[in-house]
Write an enzyme that holds these catalytic residues in place. Structure first.
Site, mmCIF file in Angstrom:
data_model
loop_
_atom_site.group_PDB
_atom_site.id
_atom_site.type_symbol
_atom_site.label_atom_id
_atom_site.label_comp_id
_atom_site.label_asym_id
_atom_site.label_seq_id
_atom_site.Cartn_x
_atom_site.Cartn_y
_atom_site.Cartn_z
ATOM 1 C CD GLU A 81 -2.517 1.753 0.391
ATOM 2 O OE1 GLU A 81 -3.351 1.014 -0.129
ATOM 3 O OE2 GLU A 81 -2.336 2.944 0.025
ATOM 4 C CG ASP B 299 -6.797 4.174 -6.951
ATOM 5 O OD1 ASP B 299 -7.784 4.139 -6.193
ATOM 6 O OD2 ASP B 299 -5.642 4.389 -6.548
ATOM 7 C CB THR C 244 -12.026 -4.925 0.077
ATOM 8 O OG1 THR C 244 -12.875 -4.134 -0.739
ATOM 9 C CG2 THR C 244 -11.525 -6.124 -0.710
#
Ligand SMILES: C[S@@+](CC[C@H](N)C(=O)[O-])C[C@H]1O[C@@H](n2cnc3c(N)ncnc32)[C@H](O)[C@@H]1O
Length: 213
Positions: A71, A120, A193
């Site tokens: 991340e 994204d 998630t």
């Protein structure tokens, strides 16, 4: 991607040095078993977010699989690290790291499985190369994942899903278990998630597939 450096987060993360690698380097490639102190298979989630998925799946596979979450944003890694700590998981490591650099930290064929959840979408065509399922990323994944290893992909974004299926196909990968409505697909054991929880609550269907390298 420029990694953010917020001093309060950097300091807060020092309390999680057993869970979080803040500056992963080339010395880790081929040596992950030393960090985990065992030689269990390695699974990696790309763009981990706040850690709901990785902690859920790691809990189910304790003693069987080691999980690494990548991340880019430190403050988000901090949220994930808190979940790992609360659940006392010993088979998770979180990296403050840019997926673009993945070839630096894993040896060829070191990984068994990758997960990309709700990456994204980068809707503008000129940003297509930033999508984590772009063929340039697949090329990198092919190096670090062992032959026959899998990538599991989920998104609520239909155009991104279609784009990704095209990229997988163009790259010559076998695509399985394609669904455009995961919740009604009969797939057992789905681990949601944070983003998936949000979009599912809005009634948004979730797309999913499995890809073999
Ligand atoms: C839309 S969020 C989804 C988070 C989580 N997977 C979920 O489903 O809830 C995408 C995450 O990927 C991270 N990300 C995007 N590009 C990345 C990159 N190149 N390297 C590492 N992380 C990245 C972002 O910081 C963000 O936390």
């Amino acid at each position: 991607m420029r990694l953010r450096k917020k001093p309060w987060v950097v300091e807060a993360l020092t309390g999680f040095s057993d869970i979080v690698v803040q500056n992963p380097g080339e010395e880790l490639a081929g040596n992950w078993h030393n960090l985990f102190e065992n030689s269990l298979p390695l699974h990696v989630e790309l763009g981990t977010g706040k850690g709901r998925f990785i902690t859920g799946i790691a809990k189910q596979h304790q003693g069987l699989v080691n999980f690494i979450g990548i991340e880019a944003k430190e403050e988000i890694v901090y949220c994930a690290a808190q979940k790992v700590r609360e659940q006392e998981l010993t088979n998770v490591q979180l990296l403050v790291f840019d997926v673009n650099e993945i070839l630096k930290i894993f040896a060829p064929g070191e990984l068994e499985q990758l997960y990309i959840n709700f990456c994204d979408p980068w809707p503008k065509n000129r940003h297509a190369k930033r999508r984590l399922t772009h063929i340039d990323f697949l090329n990198k994944y092919r190096t670090v994942i062992k032959p026959g290893g899998q990538l599991w992909f989920k998104t609520d974004n239909r155009p991104l899903f279609e784009f990704s299926l095209e990229q997988f196909s163009e790259f010559g990968l076998e695509i399985n278990a394609v669904t455009y409505d995961l919740l009604n697909s009969g797939f057992a054991g789905n681990i949601m998630t944070e983003y998936e929880t949000k979009f599912s609550a809005l009634g948004q269907p979730i797309c999913r597939c499995e890809v073999i390298f």
